[in-house]
Design an enzyme around this catalytic site. Sequence first.
Site, mmCIF file in Angstrom:
data_model
loop_
_atom_site.group_PDB
_atom_site.id
_atom_site.type_symbol
_atom_site.label_atom_id
_atom_site.label_comp_id
_atom_site.label_asym_id
_atom_site.label_seq_id
_atom_site.Cartn_x
_atom_site.Cartn_y
_atom_site.Cartn_z
ATOM 1 N N LYS A 83 45.726 41.318 42.250
ATOM 2 C CA LYS A 83 45.342 41.216 40.913
ATOM 3 C C LYS A 83 44.041 40.323 40.488
ATOM 4 O O LYS A 83 44.214 39.180 41.055
ATOM 5 C CB LYS A 83 46.410 40.718 39.806
ATOM 6 C CG LYS A 83 46.342 40.670 38.359
ATOM 7 C CD LYS A 83 46.419 42.063 37.613
ATOM 8 C CE LYS A 83 46.117 42.085 36.239
ATOM 9 N NZ LYS A 83 44.542 42.481 36.051
ATOM 10 N N LYS A 107 46.881 31.233 41.211
ATOM 11 C CA LYS A 107 47.340 31.444 39.968
ATOM 12 C C LYS A 107 48.593 32.239 39.726
ATOM 13 O O LYS A 107 49.617 31.699 38.933
ATOM 14 C CB LYS A 107 46.188 32.271 39.183
ATOM 15 C CG LYS A 107 45.170 31.366 39.090
ATOM 16 C CD LYS A 107 44.095 31.876 38.035
ATOM 17 C CE LYS A 107 42.593 31.665 38.105
ATOM 18 N NZ LYS A 107 41.818 32.094 37.240
ATOM 19 N N LYS A 119 39.990 40.000 43.848
ATOM 20 C CA LYS A 119 38.952 39.808 43.129
ATOM 21 C C LYS A 119 37.653 40.578 43.549
ATOM 22 O O LYS A 119 37.530 40.872 44.635
ATOM 23 C CB LYS A 119 38.363 38.239 43.335
ATOM 24 C CG LYS A 119 37.410 37.691 42.269
ATOM 25 C CD LYS A 119 38.287 37.304 41.048
ATOM 26 C CE LYS A 119 37.479 36.348 39.942
ATOM 27 N NZ LYS A 119 38.465 35.797 39.296
ATOM 28 N N THR A 203 43.223 33.054 27.724
ATOM 29 C CA THR A 203 42.477 32.012 28.609
ATOM 30 C C THR A 203 42.317 30.817 27.782
ATOM 31 O O THR A 203 42.946 29.790 28.296
ATOM 32 C CB THR A 203 41.108 32.178 29.399
ATOM 33 O OG1 THR A 203 41.189 33.431 30.096
ATOM 34 C CG2 THR A 203 40.767 31.216 30.424
ATOM 35 N N ASN A 234 33.478 33.412 26.894
ATOM 36 C CA ASN A 234 34.930 33.656 26.556
ATOM 37 C C ASN A 234 35.878 32.590 26.350
ATOM 38 O O ASN A 234 36.500 32.134 25.399
ATOM 39 C CB ASN A 234 35.479 34.835 27.313
ATOM 40 C CG ASN A 234 37.183 35.032 26.998
ATOM 41 O OD1 ASN A 234 37.938 34.452 27.453
ATOM 42 N ND2 ASN A 234 37.419 36.294 26.281
ATOM 43 N N SER A 361 47.288 39.246 31.127
ATOM 44 C CA SER A 361 47.012 40.789 31.825
ATOM 45 C C SER A 361 48.136 41.288 32.317
ATOM 46 O O SER A 361 48.389 42.655 32.274
ATOM 47 C CB SER A 361 45.950 40.442 32.992
ATOM 48 O OG SER A 361 44.866 40.549 32.772
HETATM 49 N N1 GLU Z 1 39.255 36.880 35.644
HETATM 50 C C1 GLU Z 1 40.347 36.465 34.909
HETATM 51 C C2 GLU Z 1 40.641 34.983 36.185
HETATM 52 O O1 GLU Z 1 40.108 34.641 36.940
HETATM 53 C C3 GLU Z 1 41.815 37.063 34.691
HETATM 54 C C4 GLU Z 1 42.092 37.910 35.915
HETATM 55 C C5 GLU Z 1 43.227 38.901 35.501
HETATM 56 O O2 GLU Z 1 43.395 39.023 34.033
HETATM 57 O O3 GLU Z 1 43.602 39.562 36.388
HETATM 58 O O4 GLU Z 1 41.854 34.597 35.974
#
Ligand code: GLU
Length: 427
Positions: A83, A107, A119, A203, A234, A361
């Site tokens: 993810k 994370k 990613k 976030t 954002n 998410s």
């Molecule tokens: N791009 C965001 C991050 O770096 C969200 C990733 C997501 O929602 O899967 O955490």
Amino acid sequence: MSITKEVKRKDTEKRELLNPFLSTQTIIKEALQKLGYSEEVFELLKEPIRMMTVRIPVKMDDSSVKIFTGYRSQHNDAVGPTKGGVRFHPDVNEEEVKALSMWMSLKCGITDLPYGGGKGGIICDPRKMSFGELERLSRGYVRAVSQIVGPNKDIPAPDVYTNSQIMAWMMDEYSRLREFDSPGFITGKPIVLGGSQGRETATARGVTICIEQAVKKKNLQLHEARVIIQGFGNAGSFLAKFMHDAGARVIGISDAYGALYNPKGLDIEYLLDRRDSFGTVTKLFTKVISNQELLEKECDILVPAAIANQITGQNAHRIKASIIVEAANGPTTIEATKILDERGVLIVPDILASAGGVTVSYFEWVQNNQGYYWSQEEVANKLRKVMVDSFENVYEASQIHHVDMRIAAYMVGIRKSAEASRFRGWI
Ligand code: GLU
């Protein structure tokens, strides 16, 4: 520090600045060693299991065809599907995407989500592209990576310079390819297409909760605190609003072109109203300072919410904040972390502070799978619980193991991928 040590320090930091992937490996190694894992575990987790490079031809508005390069990296899928977001930026490169996918595993480990890290990124400058060109690029990317992504394989989301509209195009393209509606393929969608309440602000909400926890540890009061936020995208812009609503004094903000600073406090409502969709606002002002100057101004809480490598061995000793909460990915180098930690500055690391986005998410994906949607309040309460628990777990690990919050976060974050890989018999 001796001259040779100083030269060595500068060399290490230079390598790190050029390559976030190497510095991530260094910290993962240290975290696994401290947890007592063998070298084999490091060998497995030191790199993504899969990395795909794609070339995407896009018909431009002037009828020419431009070929864009894109990537999708999957760090480890022992825990579950991978993810993580897709960024559109001219500086995207393979090593960075790899590092970012590793940070997503961390994370998801910290927040205890049933995912590994992924990613993606495309080398492009969306500020110079039309709506139509962006749509064709987004759809082209999905076609190019479609074999390795999917609602139970790898689930993309927004990241730097991508938004809910881009997610909608990507979801539509995937649904057309598979010939059925697939809302769980991607998160960060518009609400009418199965997006979650509260995803857009997630976030910044997560960062806010981390700030509230950090302030308590430092015996400060949020409504008396002076806050500087670098970046007005954002995360940065919503955070400025939440800090302002909480009664804190936001005395500095910045965008890619400069920074605004006023020790009496900035007019946040006005700035939010005037920012464009890329978070640009300082161009409207004549009294602008540089981003680097802003970081060094007197304040209580500093939030780097822009790009990587902003606080380095060069400026760390001039930072005045007593709390740094990293809303951006990788804003502080390892060297700077050491300097600040020795000075007693509490750093809430990126992989913890910015985890609110992927947490909501996950909620979005759960709602898509169930076909049953939650209220704004339900999402906010669930997010609060995940963030408070995650912060406390990392803080506790840092106290027990006598390490800084970054190492502690890596220790908490990597454990799940290591355990899941072991149970599956991979190591
Ligand atoms: N791009 C965001 C991050 O770096 C969200 C990733 C997501 O929602 O899967 O955490």
